[in-house]
Motif scaffolding. Structure first.
Motif, PDB file in Angstrom:
ATOM      1  N   GLY A   1       4.956  -2.802   3.696  1.00 43.03           N
ATOM      2  CA  GLY A   1       5.922  -2.349   2.691  1.00 43.03           C
ATOM      3  C   GLY A   1       5.287  -1.485   1.619  1.00 43.03           C
ATOM      4  N   HIS A   2       6.148  -0.834   0.833  1.00 38.48           N
ATOM      5  CA  HIS A   2       5.666   0.020  -0.264  1.00 38.48           C
ATOM      6  C   HIS A   2       6.731   0.127  -1.355  1.00 38.48           C
ATOM      7  CE1 HIS A   2       4.438   4.314  -1.705  1.00 38.48           C
ATOM      8  NE2 HIS A   2       4.065   3.383  -2.544  1.00 38.48           N
ATOM      9  N   PRO A   3       6.497  -0.508  -2.508  1.00 32.21           N
ATOM     10  CA  PRO A   3       7.433  -0.339  -3.620  1.00 32.21           C
ATOM     11  C   PRO A   3       7.220   1.025  -4.280  1.00 32.21           C
ATOM     12  CG  PRO A   3       5.620  -1.789  -4.266  1.00 32.21           C
ATOM     13  CD  PRO A   3       5.359  -1.378  -2.848  1.00 32.21           C
ATOM     14  N   LEU A   4       8.295   1.805  -4.413  1.00 34.44           N
ATOM     15  CA  LEU A   4       8.158   3.117  -5.069  1.00 34.44           C
ATOM     16  C   LEU A   4       8.327   2.916  -6.565  1.00 34.44           C
ATOM     17  CD1 LEU A   4      10.061   5.527  -2.665  1.00 34.44           C
ATOM     18  CD2 LEU A   4       7.788   4.502  -2.458  1.00 34.44           C
ATOM     19  N   ALA A   5       7.342   2.254  -7.126  1.00 33.10           N
ATOM     20  CA  ALA A   5       7.378   1.937  -8.553  1.00 33.10           C
ATOM     21  C   ALA A   5       5.944   1.826  -9.019  1.00 33.10           C
ATOM     22  CB  ALA A   5       8.093   0.609  -8.770  1.00 33.10           C
ATOM     23  N   GLY A   6       5.675   2.324 -10.187  1.00 27.89           N
ATOM     24  CA  GLY A   6       4.302   2.215 -10.698  1.00 27.89           C
ATOM     25  C   GLY A   6       4.202   2.825 -12.080  1.00 27.89           C
ATOM     26  N   THR A   7       3.049   2.653 -12.667  1.00 27.87           N
ATOM     27  CA  THR A   7       2.748   3.307 -13.937  1.00 27.87           C
ATOM     28  C   THR A   7       1.315   3.806 -13.801  1.00 27.87           C
ATOM     29  OG1 THR A   7       1.688   1.455 -15.059  1.00 27.87           O
ATOM     30  CG2 THR A   7       4.097   1.517 -15.148  1.00 27.87           C
ATOM     31  N   GLU A   8       0.806   4.441 -14.837  1.00 27.31           N
ATOM     32  CA  GLU A   8      -0.583   4.901 -14.792  1.00 27.31           C
ATOM     33  C   GLU A   8      -1.547   3.768 -15.148  1.00 27.31           C
ATOM     34  OE1 GLU A   8       1.671   5.516 -16.933  1.00 27.31           O
ATOM     35  OE2 GLU A   8       0.946   5.988 -18.932  1.00 27.31           O
ATOM     36  N   HIS A   9      -1.008   2.587 -15.453  1.00 28.75           N
ATOM     37  CA  HIS A   9      -1.870   1.474 -15.840  1.00 28.75           C
ATOM     38  C   HIS A   9      -2.265   0.642 -14.626  1.00 28.75           C
ATOM     39  CE1 HIS A   9      -1.073   2.554 -19.922  1.00 28.75           C
ATOM     40  NE2 HIS A   9       0.217   2.456 -19.722  1.00 28.75           N
TER      41      HIS A   9
ATOM     42  N   GLY B   1       0.803  -1.225   0.000  1.00 27.32           N
ATOM     43  CA  GLY B   1       0.000   0.000   0.000  1.00 27.32           C
ATOM     44  C   GLY B   1       0.832   1.269   0.000  1.00 27.32           C
ATOM     45  N   SER B   2       0.280   2.301  -0.645  1.00 22.79           N
ATOM     46  CA  SER B   2       0.997   3.566  -0.791  1.00 22.79           C
ATOM     47  C   SER B   2       0.997   4.405   0.488  1.00 22.79           C
ATOM     48  CB  SER B   2       0.356   4.390  -1.914  1.00 22.79           C
ATOM     49  OG  SER B   2       0.308   3.629  -3.094  1.00 22.79           O
TER      50      SER B   2
ATOM     51  N   VAL C   1      -5.760   6.681  -1.132  1.00 20.24           N
ATOM     52  CA  VAL C   1      -4.523   7.321  -0.660  1.00 20.24           C
ATOM     53  C   VAL C   1      -4.862   8.629   0.054  1.00 20.24           C
ATOM     54  CG1 VAL C   1      -2.439   8.540  -1.434  1.00 20.24           C
ATOM     55  CG2 VAL C   1      -2.960   6.260  -2.348  1.00 20.24           C
ATOM     56  N   PHE C   2      -5.725   9.446  -0.557  1.00 19.94           N
ATOM     57  CA  PHE C   2      -6.028  10.747   0.063  1.00 19.94           C
ATOM     58  C   PHE C   2      -6.908  10.601   1.308  1.00 19.94           C
ATOM     59  CE2 PHE C   2      -4.920  12.003  -4.314  1.00 19.94           C
ATOM     60  CZ  PHE C   2      -3.753  12.672  -3.974  1.00 19.94           C
TER      61      PHE C   2
ATOM     62  N   HIS D   1       6.935   8.808   9.126  1.00 18.65           N
ATOM     63  CA  HIS D   1       7.900   9.491   8.269  1.00 18.65           C
ATOM     64  C   HIS D   1       7.640   9.116   6.805  1.00 18.65           C
ATOM     65  CE1 HIS D   1      11.458  11.748   7.468  1.00 18.65           C
ATOM     66  NE2 HIS D   1      12.000  10.735   6.817  1.00 18.65           N
ATOM     67  N   HIS D   2       7.386   7.833   6.570  1.00 19.49           N
ATOM     68  CA  HIS D   2       7.044   7.375   5.220  1.00 19.49           C
ATOM     69  C   HIS D   2       5.881   8.192   4.652  1.00 19.49           C
ATOM     70  CE1 HIS D   2       4.347   5.160   2.546  1.00 19.49           C
ATOM     71  NE2 HIS D   2       5.438   4.640   2.009  1.00 19.49           N
ATOM     72  N   ASP D   3       4.822   8.336   5.445  1.00 14.66           N
ATOM     73  CA  ASP D   3       3.614   8.992   4.944  1.00 14.66           C
ATOM     74  C   ASP D   3       3.862  10.467   4.615  1.00 14.66           C
ATOM     75  OD1 ASP D   3       2.415   6.563   5.224  1.00 14.66           O
ATOM     76  OD2 ASP D   3       1.104   7.129   6.886  1.00 14.66           O
ATOM     77  N   LEU D   4       4.737  11.118   5.401  1.00 10.92           N
ATOM     78  CA  LEU D   4       5.052  12.523   5.126  1.00 10.92           C
ATOM     79  C   LEU D   4       5.900  12.633   3.852  1.00 10.92           C
ATOM     80  CD1 LEU D   4       4.888  15.476   6.046  1.00 10.92           C
ATOM     81  CD2 LEU D   4       7.001  15.106   7.328  1.00 10.92           C
ATOM     82  N   VAL D   5       6.925  11.788   3.765  1.00  8.45           N
ATOM     83  CA  VAL D   5       7.809  11.821   2.592  1.00  8.45           C
ATOM     84  C   VAL D   5       7.004  11.552   1.319  1.00  8.45           C
ATOM     85  CG1 VAL D   5       9.731  10.617   1.445  1.00  8.45           C
ATOM     86  CG2 VAL D   5       9.894  11.196   3.871  1.00  8.45           C
ATOM     87  N   LEU D   6       6.116  10.566   1.384  1.00  5.87           N
ATOM     88  CA  LEU D   6       5.335  10.214   0.183  1.00  5.87           C
ATOM     89  C   LEU D   6       4.291  11.271  -0.144  1.00  5.87           C
ATOM     90  CD1 LEU D   6       5.601   7.731  -1.736  1.00  5.87           C
ATOM     91  CD2 LEU D   6       6.966   7.637   0.338  1.00  5.87           C
ATOM     92  N   ALA D   7       3.810  11.993   0.893  1.00  5.80           N
ATOM     93  CA  ALA D   7       2.861  13.074   0.612  1.00  5.80           C
ATOM     94  C   ALA D   7       3.532  14.120  -0.272  1.00  5.80           C
ATOM     95  CB  ALA D   7       2.371  13.704   1.920  1.00  5.80           C
ATOM     96  N   VAL D   8       4.833  14.384  -0.006  1.00  7.12           N
ATOM     97  CA  VAL D   8       5.562  15.384  -0.805  1.00  7.12           C
ATOM     98  C   VAL D   8       5.929  14.842  -2.180  1.00  7.12           C
ATOM     99  CG1 VAL D   8       7.575  16.922  -0.895  1.00  7.12           C
ATOM    100  CG2 VAL D   8       6.673  16.190   1.310  1.00  7.12           C
ATOM    101  N   THR D   9       6.437  13.604  -2.200  1.00 10.12           N
ATOM    102  CA  THR D   9       7.036  13.108  -3.441  1.00 10.12           C
ATOM    103  C   THR D   9       6.031  12.470  -4.390  1.00 10.12           C
ATOM    104  OG1 THR D   9       7.516  11.018  -2.332  1.00 10.12           O
ATOM    105  CG2 THR D   9       9.270  12.667  -2.349  1.00 10.12           C
ATOM    106  N   SER D  10       4.877  12.069  -3.876  1.00 13.45           N
ATOM    107  CA  SER D  10       3.945  11.339  -4.730  1.00 13.45           C
ATOM    108  C   SER D  10       2.494  11.804  -4.591  1.00 13.45           C
ATOM    109  CB  SER D  10       4.057   9.837  -4.395  1.00 13.45           C
ATOM    110  OG  SER D  10       3.034   9.108  -5.002  1.00 13.45           O
ATOM    111  N   HIS D  11       1.999  11.892  -3.359  1.00 17.98           N
ATOM    112  CA  HIS D  11       0.564  12.127  -3.190  1.00 17.98           C
ATOM    113  C   HIS D  11       0.150  13.529  -3.632  1.00 17.98           C
ATOM    114  CE1 HIS D  11       0.940   8.763   0.094  1.00 17.98           C
ATOM    115  NE2 HIS D  11       1.254   8.373  -1.114  1.00 17.98           N
TER     116      HIS D  11
END
Ligand code: NAD
Length: 288
Positions: free
Chosen positions: A122-130, A99-100, A239-240, A180-190
């Motif tokens: 865990g969370h793989p930082l990998a994905g596509t729009e598909h 999960g993200s 995610v949101f 910390h993960h959730d904050l970092v991912l909010a900036v870099t992805s969400h």
């Protein structure tokens, strides 16, 4: 390093689980891969393309006898799925998710995990729009980060076993604290995803004025936004809804910056704009 699981069970058969199935097969990391997805159509496609060795009609059958179980469903579905499969998990099994968002998944899944089962979020930082069972491919995780957020008392042997599997799929593993993960991912992805959704939404509002020219002449900037904004609606809704605080914090900061730039444009403050873009260019050059 040899890592081999007897039976890997994939719950949810979309982009991430599908890519794991391909990568695990390609590297010979499991004797058997079982799978389950809620939709009968997805299960049928997965069977047709031979995504797993066996696709079962229930999650509980799919996890039977598995020494690794992967929850690869939208974040909002993690808790109910964990509750359903919990009594059927084998003692000593590793349970992970992809999960993200991490804090919400830990809160939703953690209470259902039986004693003797090692839960390693865990969370793989990998994905596509598909999305969907046909979208996965074996190299998705190559040279990408895969973050693990195990509670401090997690059995290190289990963490090492999962780490070895992830590395064998080509990814780099880092251990992180869930908040910390959730904050970092909010900036870099969400937050970037939300901004992409709004850019494409604005273009859609202007459709009548621009008469389709936005699409026809879409240059790199807008085209990149549309790719991101094509991501799966269910996944991003969850995610949101589940990383609310961190995303709202980042969006608040983003709005302040946007207003500052808006003011600089209005005031014709070229120096402020130039300084700002110089700083952001330096950040980009530090990444690539
Ligand atoms: P996807 O839409 O491609 O696949 C989701 C799968 O879950 C589908 O097969 C669907 O049928 C199944 N599903 C949905 N609800 C279910 C339920 N209640 N029970 C069983 N199966 C159910 O999604 P994906 O991109 O593979 O994402 C899966 C997870 O991975 C999500 O939690 C997402 O946050 C995370 N993730 C996604 C990306 C990405 O870029 N797509 C990247 C990293 C992590």
């Amino acid at each position: 390093m040899t890592v081999k699981f007897k039976r890997v069970a994939l719950i949810g058969l979309g982009l991430i689980a599908g890519s794991m199935a391909h990568a695990i097969r390609a590297a010979g990391l499991a004797d058997e891969i079982t799978g389950y997805a809620r939709s009968a159509e997805t299960r049928e496609i997965a069977r047709q393309i031979g995504l797993c060795d066996r696709v079962l009609d229930s999650a509980t059958e799919a996890v039977e006898g598995a020494d690794l179980v992967v929850l690869a469903v939208p974040v909002g579905a993690m808790g109910p799925v964990a509750q359903e499969i919990a009594p059927h998990l084998a003692s000593g099994a590793i349970l992970t998710d992809v999960g993200s968002v991490k804090q919400a998944v830990i809160e939703a899944v953690g209470p259902h995990v039986p004693a003797g089962v090692h839960f390693i979020p865990g969370h793989p930082l990998a994905g596509t729009e598909h999305s969907g069972p046909r979208s996965g491919f074996a190299t998705l995780f190559q040279n990408r980060w895969w973050l693990l957020t195990p509670p401090p008392d997690t059995d290190p042997v289990a963490v090492q076993r999962l780490t070895d599997l992830i590395r064998a799929m080509g990814a780099n593993v880092e251990i992180m604290e869930p908040a910390h993960h959730d904050l970092v991912l909010a900036v870099t992805s969400h937050a970037p995803h939300l901004i992409a959704y709004t850019m494409v939404g604005v273009a859609d509002h202007l459709r009548r004025v621009t008469e389709g020219e936005v699409i026809k002449y879409s240059a790199a900037g807008f085209r990149d936004f549309t790719r991101i904004a094509a991501s799966d609606p269910t996944m991003w809704r969850d995610v949101f809804l589940t990383n609310r605080e961190a995303t709202l914090d980042i969006l608040g900061r983003f709005t302040e910056e946007l207003f500052a730039l808006q003011r600089a444009i209005r005031m014709g403050d070229g120096q402020q704009l130039h300084d700002y873009f110089t700083r952001t260019r330096a950040i980009r050059r530090g990444i690539v």
